[in-house]
Design an enzyme around this catalytic site. Structure first.
Site, PDB file in Angstrom:
ATOM      1  N   GLN A  60    -145.914  30.313 -85.346  1.00  0.00           N
ATOM      2  CA  GLN A  60    -145.417  31.661 -85.644  1.00  0.00           C
ATOM      3  C   GLN A  60    -146.556  32.680 -85.667  1.00  0.00           C
ATOM      4  OE1 GLN A  60    -142.133  29.922 -88.761  1.00  0.00           O
ATOM      5  NE2 GLN A  60    -142.418  32.127 -88.859  1.00  0.00           N
TER       6      GLN A  60
ATOM      7  N   ARG B 171    -136.846  32.086 -94.507  1.00  0.00           N
ATOM      8  CA  ARG B 171    -136.232  33.411 -94.508  1.00  0.00           C
ATOM      9  C   ARG B 171    -136.529  34.186 -95.770  1.00  0.00           C
ATOM     10  NH1 ARG B 171    -131.725  33.318 -90.233  1.00  0.00           N
ATOM     11  NH2 ARG B 171    -131.973  35.438 -89.527  1.00  0.00           N
ATOM     12  N   CYS B 172    -137.712  34.350 -95.991  1.00  0.00           N
ATOM     13  CA  CYS B 172    -138.437  35.128 -96.947  1.00  0.00           C
ATOM     14  C   CYS B 172    -139.604  34.277 -97.365  1.00  0.00           C
ATOM     15  CB  CYS B 172    -137.727  35.584 -98.182  1.00  0.00           C
ATOM     16  SG  CYS B 172    -138.929  36.625 -99.032  1.00  0.00           S
TER      17      CYS B 172
ATOM     18  N   GLU C 122    -134.927  38.684 -92.765  1.00  0.00           N
ATOM     19  CA  GLU C 122    -134.875  37.931 -94.014  1.00  0.00           C
ATOM     20  C   GLU C 122    -133.755  38.394 -94.938  1.00  0.00           C
ATOM     21  OE1 GLU C 122    -138.643  38.438 -95.894  1.00  0.00           O
ATOM     22  OE2 GLU C 122    -139.513  36.748 -94.836  1.00  0.00           O
TER      23      GLU C 122
HETATM   24  N1  PCD Z   1    -134.245  47.942 -87.928  1.00  0.00           N
HETATM   25  C1  PCD Z   1    -134.274  46.825 -87.165  1.00  0.00           C
HETATM   26  C2  PCD Z   1    -134.941  45.695 -87.659  1.00  0.00           C
HETATM   27  C3  PCD Z   1    -134.986  44.551 -86.871  1.00  0.00           C
HETATM   28  N2  PCD Z   1    -134.351  44.539 -85.682  1.00  0.00           N
HETATM   29  C4  PCD Z   1    -134.413  43.319 -84.854  1.00  0.00           C
HETATM   30  O1  PCD Z   1    -134.059  42.207 -85.604  1.00  0.00           O
HETATM   31  C5  PCD Z   1    -134.958  41.108 -85.332  1.00  0.00           C
HETATM   32  C6  PCD Z   1    -135.714  40.659 -86.633  1.00  0.00           C
HETATM   33  O2  PCD Z   1    -136.640  41.660 -86.976  1.00  0.00           O
HETATM   34  P1  PCD Z   1    -137.517  41.619 -88.296  1.00  0.00           P
HETATM   35  O3  PCD Z   1    -136.658  41.721 -89.492  1.00  0.00           O
HETATM   36  O4  PCD Z   1    -138.617  42.590 -88.123  1.00  0.00           O
HETATM   37  O5  PCD Z   1    -138.107  40.135 -88.353  1.00  0.00           O
HETATM   38  P2  PCD Z   1    -139.166  39.409 -87.419  1.00  0.00           P
HETATM   39  O6  PCD Z   1    -140.534  39.615 -87.981  1.00  0.00           O
HETATM   40  O7  PCD Z   1    -138.906  39.732 -86.008  1.00  0.00           O
HETATM   41  O8  PCD Z   1    -138.725  37.917 -87.586  1.00  0.00           O
HETATM   42  C7  PCD Z   1    -139.071  37.186 -88.770  1.00  0.00           C
HETATM   43  C8  PCD Z   1    -137.780  36.779 -89.477  1.00  0.00           C
HETATM   44  O9  PCD Z   1    -136.814  36.335 -88.540  1.00  0.00           O
HETATM   45  C9  PCD Z   1    -135.663  35.687 -89.066  1.00  0.00           C
HETATM   46  N3  PCD Z   1    -134.695  35.496 -88.069  1.00  0.00           N
HETATM   47  C10 PCD Z   1    -134.759  34.439 -87.182  1.00  0.00           C
HETATM   48  N4  PCD Z   1    -133.932  34.403 -86.151  1.00  0.00           N
HETATM   49  C11 PCD Z   1    -134.012  33.374 -85.275  1.00  0.00           C
HETATM   50  N5  PCD Z   1    -133.141  33.343 -84.228  1.00  0.00           N
HETATM   51  N6  PCD Z   1    -134.914  32.365 -85.427  1.00  0.00           N
HETATM   52  C12 PCD Z   1    -135.771  32.376 -86.456  1.00  0.00           C
HETATM   53  O10 PCD Z   1    -136.649  31.402 -86.576  1.00  0.00           O
HETATM   54  C13 PCD Z   1    -135.701  33.404 -87.406  1.00  0.00           C
HETATM   55  N7  PCD Z   1    -136.535  33.414 -88.524  1.00  0.00           N
HETATM   56  C14 PCD Z   1    -136.155  34.306 -89.589  1.00  0.00           C
HETATM   57  C15 PCD Z   1    -137.346  34.547 -90.492  1.00  0.00           C
HETATM   58  S1  PCD Z   1    -137.723  33.343 -91.622  1.00  0.00           S
HETATM   59 MO1  PCD Z   1    -139.894  33.748 -92.426  1.00  0.00          MO
HETATM   60  O11 PCD Z   1    -140.800  33.014 -91.218  1.00  0.00           O
HETATM   61  O12 PCD Z   1    -139.602  32.419 -93.725  1.00  0.00           O
HETATM   62  O13 PCD Z   1    -141.067  34.564 -93.457  1.00  0.00           O
HETATM   63  S2  PCD Z   1    -139.295  35.906 -91.564  1.00  0.00           S
HETATM   64  C16 PCD Z   1    -138.092  35.678 -90.460  1.00  0.00           C
HETATM   65  C17 PCD Z   1    -135.925  41.562 -84.282  1.00  0.00           C
HETATM   66  O14 PCD Z   1    -135.432  41.188 -83.022  1.00  0.00           O
HETATM   67  C18 PCD Z   1    -135.850  43.090 -84.393  1.00  0.00           C
HETATM   68  O15 PCD Z   1    -136.167  43.737 -83.259  1.00  0.00           O
HETATM   69  C19 PCD Z   1    -133.673  45.660 -85.210  1.00  0.00           C
HETATM   70  O16 PCD Z   1    -133.075  45.616 -84.131  1.00  0.00           O
HETATM   71  N8  PCD Z   1    -133.651  46.812 -85.973  1.00  0.00           N
HETATM   72 CU   LIG Z   2    -139.456  38.498 -97.766  1.00  0.00          CU
END
Ligand code: PCD
Ligand SMILES: [Cu+]
Length: 806
Positions: A237, A384-385, A760
Site C-alpha cells: 500500500q 478501514r481506519c 474509511e
Molecule cells: N470526496 C471524494 C472522496 C473519495 N472519492 C473516491 O473514493 C475512493 C477512496 O478515496 P479515499 O477516501 O481518499 O481513500 P483512499 O486513500 O483512496 O483509499 C484508502 C481507503 O480505501 C478503502 N476502500 C477500499 N476499497 C477497495 N476496493 N479496496 C480496498 O482495499 C479499500 N481499502 C479501504 C481502506 S482501509 Mo486503511 O488501509 O485500514 O487505513 S484506508 C482505506 C477513491 O477512489 C476516491 O477518488 C471520491 O470520489 N470523492
Molecule cells: Cu481513519
C-alpha cells in the site's frame, strides 16, 4: 464537431470530470481476468519460499534441525535466525519504534510466528519441506488476557527489552508494558466528574479482527548481482516507504532498489506493514542469486499479518440531568500482541484516538492509553481506519446511547443537544484537533426525516409492549450513529513515518497531442484511483479523462509519496493533483495569450480552453495549447507542459455521517435481521458519486462483518481460534443487508477542490451503528452494554442471561 457551437455543458460532459459517475477504467482489465497481480509475476529460475511456524504461543526454541528438509530434492535453502543474525536482520524495526523478529530468535511469542524460511523449487516442495524441519520447544506460560499482562508475576515476554525502562513513547511501567499516552486536561476533567449530576462508566471492547483481503500478502524479490540492483514486486500500500525501509535495512542504495506494487486485490490496511516474508525473500534472493516468491495462504494471513483493534476502552461521560455533556474520560488498554507493529505516524502511539470526543462540543476531556505485550500476533493498524478512529467513534457512540438511556432521553435528541454547531467551525476540540468543517444538525435531521424516525420509535414501543405481554418473540432495535472521521495524514509538522513527512505527490505530463500521463505517490488497491485522479485532472485542465493515464505503484517512475491508507489519497495526493494541474494551467495561460496575441491578463479559463475576455469566439483549446507548448512558445519560455507537486496538507479533513439501522432480533435463536440501513455521508466535494457509493457499500459490509460476527480470538493456551474461513465470518451477498445511501456536501475549506476522504468512513460509522441497534433492542430490558461481535450464539446468550428463555 464545431468547437464554437458546443455549449459549455456539452463541453464539460465530454471531459467526464469531477462529479461524473464515470465508469471505472480499471474494471476493463479486472473483469476480463487481465489484472496483473504479484502472483502473476513469473520469472525464469524463480524459487518459492514458505515458513516453518510456531505451534506454541510462548516457548523457548531449544533446537531447529533442518537436515531432513535440506535433503528433500528441490529444496535449496533453509534460513533461520542464526543465518540472519550476522547480517543483523533477525530483527527489523517497526513503524512504531519497536523491533519485531523476522525469524524467531531463541524464543517464540505467538502461535504461527515465523521460525524458518524454506526455499524450494516450487510451492509444493516448500510445503512438504516445512513439515520436515524439526523444532524442539520448551513451553512457557502464556499471556492472553491483556488485563493480566502487567500483573506483578506475569510471564516476561520480551526478553530483548527486559532492561529497557524507556520505550519510544516514554517510560515503561512493567516489562510487558509498551507505552502510556495521555492527552487532555486531567485535573480539570476529574474535577468536572467529581461534581457532575450524571456519570456513566462502561467498558467497551473493540475486539480483535482482521480485514482478510481477497488477495493475501505476497512478494517477489529479485537481486541482479551484476547490476547490483534489487527489484521487489509486492502487495504494498506504500511502495516508496518499502523502498526506503529496504534500503535502510539492507544497505543497498535507494536508487538501486525498484519497488513495484502491481494490481492489488484489496488492502484494507493489511498491506501497509513490512512483514518477515518480504525480508526473507530479499535475503534468499541475495544469497541464492535467483528470484524468490513468497505468497501467504489464508491461515497465515488471518493469524500473522496485521490484525486490527483489540482495544479495551473504559469510557466515562459526565453530564447534567437535562443532557448537556460536560466532560469525557477514557482509559484504553491496548493489546498490541508480541511486537508493537502499529503503522501509526511516529508521534501517535494510539493513532488519532484523541478524536474520541466525536461530533460533540465537550468542554474538557482526558484520554489515557496503555499499550501492552501479549502472546498474540502483532499489527494493530488495519481495517478501514488505520488510525484508531473506528475505536474512538465506537467508544463515544456507545457512551452516548448509554447516557441517553440513563437520562431517559431519546439518543438523537441527546446528540442534537451536544453536536458542534455549524457556526463553531473551525472547531477546536478539547483533545487538540481543529475540525475543518461540518454541518451535523442538518445531516442528522435529513436522516431522521428519511427513515421516519418517530414512527420507528412508536413501532418499537408497540413491539416492546407486545413482547412483554408474550405476544411476540422478536425485539426491534433502532441503531443510530453519528461520526466524525479524521483523514488525510497529514501535516508533516506532526505526522511522519520513519522521519519522512506525510506529504503526497502528483506529477502530470501533457504530451504534444494533448493526452496526459500522471503519476502519484499513492497506490490503489481497488478504490479506483485510475478513474478518479483522471477526473480531477480533466476538470482542472479541460482534457477528457479518457485521454489521461494514471500510474501508481512503481517507485522508478512515481514521485515519492507515503501511500494509500487512512483515506489519505484524496485529501493529500488528490490535493497534489489539483495543485500540479493548476501549475500547468498557469503556464498554459501564458501560451494561450501568446497564441491569441493578447496579454496574459486578457484571457480567461472556460472549461477546456482559454478565451479572450469579452470575445468568447477567440480562444485556444487545451489541446491546441499542448501542441504549442512543444513548438510555439512565448519568447524565452522553456518548452514542454508538465508539473509536479508535493503537497503537505495544512490540516486533516473531517468527513462525517449519520447512520440509522433498523434491526429485528429473535430471542429464541439469537438471529438478527437488518431490516433497513440508511447511511448519509458527507465527504465534501464528490469526485465520483458512483465510486463513493461503492466505497460506502464496501465499508458498510465490512462494518456488518466486524460487528455481527468476525473475531480473531485466542484460547487460554494462546491458540488462535479464528484463522480460517471456517471460523472467521466473511459475509456473502446472502447475509449482507441492503444499503440505502445519501449525502450532504460540506467542502473542506483548506483542500484545493474541497474534497475529504470517504473510504474509511462507512466502517467508522457502520460498526457503532450495528452495535447500537443490537444494544438498543435489549436496552428496555436493562441488559447493560453488550460486547461485540453480535453473532447469533452471543445474542442468544444475552437473551438467556436476561431470563428470556425461561
Ligand atoms: N470526496 C471524494 C472522496 C473519495 N472519492 C473516491 O473514493 C475512493 C477512496 O478515496 P479515499 O477516501 O481518499 O481513500 P483512499 O486513500 O483512496 O483509499 C484508502 C481507503 O480505501 C478503502 N476502500 C477500499 N476499497 C477497495 N476496493 N479496496 C480496498 O482495499 C479499500 N481499502 C479501504 C481502506 S482501509 Mo486503511 O488501509 O485500514 O487505513 S484506508 C482505506 C477513491 O477512489 C476516491 O477518488 C471520491 O470520489 N470523492
Ligand atoms: Cu481513519
Amino acid at each position: 464537431m464545431n468547437e464554437m457551437i458546443r455549449t459549455q455543458a456539452e463541453r464539460a460532459e465530454v471531459l467526464q470530470g469531477m462529479g461524473c459517475k464515470r465508469k471505472r477504467t480499471e474494471d476493463i482489465r479486472f473483469t476480463q481476468g487481465r489484472g496483473n497481480y504479484v502472483d502473476d509475476v513469473k520469472l525464469p529460475g524463480m524459487l518459492f519460499g514458505d515458513f516453518v511456524r510456531s505451534s506454541h504461543a510462548h516457548a523457548r526454541i531449544k533446537s531447529i534441525d533442518a537436515s531432513k528438509a535440506l535433503a528433500l530434492p528441490g529444496v535449496k535453502a533453509v534460513l533461520t535466525a542464526a543465518d540472519l543474525k550476522p547480517l543483523n536482520l533477525h530483527y527489523m524495526p517497526t513503524l512504531a519504534g519497536d523491533v519485531a523478529a523476522v525469524l524467531a530468535d531463541e524464543k517464540v511469542l505467538f502461535q504461527n510466528q515465523e521460525i524458518a524460511f524454506v526455499v524450494a523449487e516450487d510451492r509444493y516442495i516448500a510445503a512438504d519441506a516445512i513439515e520436515l524441519v524439526d523444532v524442539e520447544y520448551e513451553a512457557l506460560p502464556v499471556v492472553v488476557d491483556p488485563f493480566q499482562a502487567m500483573a506483578p508475576d506475569a510471564p516476561l515476554l520480551r526478553e530483548d527489552l527486559k532492561e529497557k525502562r524507556v520505550g519510544p513513547h516514554g517510560e515503561r511501567k512493567h516489562y510487558n508494558h509498551i507505552f502510556n499516552w495521555q492527552v487532555g486536561d486531567k485535573p480539570a476533567t476529574d474535577a468536572v466528574f467529581a461534581n457532575a449530576e450524571v456519570v456513566t462508566k462502561d467498558l467497551f471492547t473493540y475486539h480483535r479482527t482482521h480485514p482478510s483481503p481477497l488477495e493475501t500478502c505476497q512478494c517477489v524479490a529479485s537481486m541482479d548481482k551484476v547490476k547490483g540492483e534489487l527489484t521487489i514486486w509486492g502487495t504494498f500500500q506504500a511502495p516508496h516507504v518499502v523502498r526506503t525501509v529496504v534500503s535502510l535495512l539492507s544497505g543497498i542504495a535507494e536508487h538501486k532498489i525498484h519497488v513495484i506494487a502491481p494490481d492489488i486485490g484489496g488492502g484494507f490496511g493489511n498491506k501497509v506493514g513490512v512483514y518477515p516474508g518480504y525480508v526473507c525473500s530479499v535475503v534468499a534472493s541475495i544469497v541464492l542469486g535467483v528470484p524468490v516468491k513468497w505468497v501467504e495462504d489464508r491461515m497465515e494471513n488471518l493469524s500473522t499479518t496485521s490484525f486490527a483493534r483489540d482495544y479495551h476502552m473504559t469510557t466515562e461521560l459526565a453530564a447534567t440531568k437535562d443532557g448537556k455533556i460536560l466532560a469525557m474520560r477514557i482509559h484504553v488498554l491496548a493489546d498490541h500482541g508480541a511486537f508493537d507493529a502499529c503503522a501509526d505516524p511516529s508521534k501517535w502511539p494510539a493513532g488519532f484516538m484523541n478524536i474520541c470526543t466525536g461530533s460533540y462540543d465537550i468542554p474538557v476531556a482526558h484520554l489515557e492509553v496503555d499499550g501492552v505485550y501479549t502472546n498474540k500476533a502483532s499489527g494493530g493498524v488495519a481495517y478501514r481506519c488505520s488510525f484508531r478512529v473506528t475505536e474512538a467513534v465506537y467508544a463515544i457512540e456507545r457512551a452516548i446511547e448509554v447516557l441517553a438511556h440513563r437520562l431517559g432521553m431519546d439518543s438523537v435528541e441527546l446528540r442534537m443537544k451536544n453536536f458542534i454547531r455549524a457556526e463553531q467551525f473551525p472547531y477546536h476540540s478539547a483533545l487538540g484537533w481543529e475540525y475543518d468543517s461540518g454541518n451535523y444538525h442538518f445531516a442528522m435531521q435529513k436522516v431522521m426525516d428519511a427513515v421516519g424516525y418517530s414512527a420507528l420509535r412508536a413501532e418499537q414501543k408497540a413491539i416492546q409492549e407486545a413482547f412483554s405481554r408474550g405476544e411476540t418473540r422478536q425485539l426491534m432495535g433502532v441503531g443510530v450513529a453519528f461520526f466524525t472521521e479524521i483523514v488525510g495524514a497529514g501535516p508533516s509538522r506532526n505526522c511522519d513515518i520513519l522521519g519522512v513527512g506525510m506529504f503526497d505527490s502528483a506529477e502530470i505530463r501533457i504530451h504534444p497531442t494533448g493526452s496526459i500521463v500522471a503519476r502519484m505517490g499513492t497506490k490503489s488497491q481497488g478504490q479506483g484511483h485510475e478513474t478518479t485522479y483522471a477526473q480531477i485532472i480533466a476538470t482542472e485542465l479541460g482534457i477528457p479523462a479518457d485521454d489521461i493515464t494514471i500510474e501508481e505503484g512503481n517507485t522508478d517512475t512515481a514521485p515519492y509519496g507515503l501511500g494509500t491508507y487512512g483515506s489519505r489519497s484524496t485529501p493529500v495526493a488528490g490535493a497534489a493533483t489539483a495543485v500540479a494541474a493548476r501549475k500547468i494551467r498557469a503556464k498554459a495561460q501564458m501560451i494561450a495569450a501568446h497564441l491569441l496575441e493578447v496579454s496574459e491578463y486578457d484571457v480567461e479559463w472556460d472549461i477546456d480552453r482559454f478565451r479572450v475576455k469579452g470575445l468568447p469566439e477567440k480562444f485556444k483549446t487545451m489541446k491546441e495549447i499542448a501542441w504549442a507548448a512543444y513548438n510555439n512558445l512565448p519568447p524565452g519560455m522553456e518548452p514542454g507542459l508538465e508539473a509536479v507537486n508535493y503537497y503537505d496538507p495544512p490540516n486533516m479533513t473531517y468527513p462525517f455521517g449519520a447512520y440509522v439501522c433498523v434491526m429485528d432480533i429473535d430471542v429464541d435463536t439469537g438471529v438478527a435481521k437488518t431490516r433497513r440501513f440508511y447511511a448519509l455521508d458527507d465527504c465534501g466535494t464528490r469526485i465520483n458519486p458512483m465510486i463513493i457509493e461503492g466505497q460506502v457499500h464496501g465499508g458498510l459490509t465490512e462494518a456488518f462483518a466486524v460487528s455481527m460476527g468476525q473475531e480473531i480470538s485466542y484460547d487460554a493456551q494462546g491458540n488462535v481460534m479464528g484463522a480460517s474461513f471456517m471460523d472467521f465470518f466473511l459475509p456473502t451477498a446472502v447475509e449482507t443487508p441492503k444499503w440505502e445511501t445519501d449525502f450532504t456536501v460540506t467542502p473542506s475549506p483548506h483542500h484545493p477542490i474541497g474534497a475529504k476522504g470517504v473510504g474509511e468512513s462507512p466502517h467508522v460509522g457502520g460498526v457503532p451503528c450495528f452495535s447500537n441497534a443490537v444494544n438498543d433492542a435489549f436496552a428496555f430490558l436493562e441488559a447493560g452494554h453488550i460486547q461485540m461481535p453480535h453473532d447469533a450464539w452471543r445474542l442468544w446468550s444475552v437473551a438467556d442471561r436476561l431470563g428470556l428463555h425461561a
